[in-house]
Design a protein around this motif. Structure first.
Motif: not given
Length: 115
Positions: A97-101
């Motif tokens: 999810m952090r990488l998706s941000q």
């Protein structure tokens, strides 16, 4: 978050991802400290370097069918971070999810179903 003069942003695991700050600084690379280190190729990685997606990545997004958007996004994230599909599957959900941000920072107009 620290952003150097070369446009490289470094985000520690205890920091929020500030997309506005990345945008204002025009960061071209984001180094993201993982919440849970990834074991790959016999070594442990505690951070990933997310390079800006290429034109080929943008093109692949324009051709994606809605039911494949998440799969394409994961592939692009992996390629931008130097990870293969199996390595991407080993990442923990909060790190994904952090990488998706970061992905959304680089490609803000990507289809909403991607993440």
């Amino acid at each position: 978050m620290n952003i150097d003069d070369n446009g490289v942003a470094t985000i520690a695991k205890n920091e929020e991802i500030d997309v506005k700050r990345l945008t204002d600084a025009m960061a071209s690379v984001v180094t993201l400290e993982l919440l849970i280190p990834l074991k790959t190729g016999g070594e442990e990685r505690s951070e990933l370097r997310f390079d800006e997606p290429t034109g080929a990545h943008v093109e692949s997004m324009t051709k994606v069918q809605p039911h494949k958007s998440g799969e394409i996004a994961m592939r692009i994230i992996g390629e931008c971070c130097g990870l293969g599909p199996d390595e991407m599957k080993q990442l923990r959900s909060r790190d994904v999810m952090r990488l998706s941000q970061v992905f959304r920072y680089f490609l803000p107009d990507s289809p909403s179903g991607m993440f």
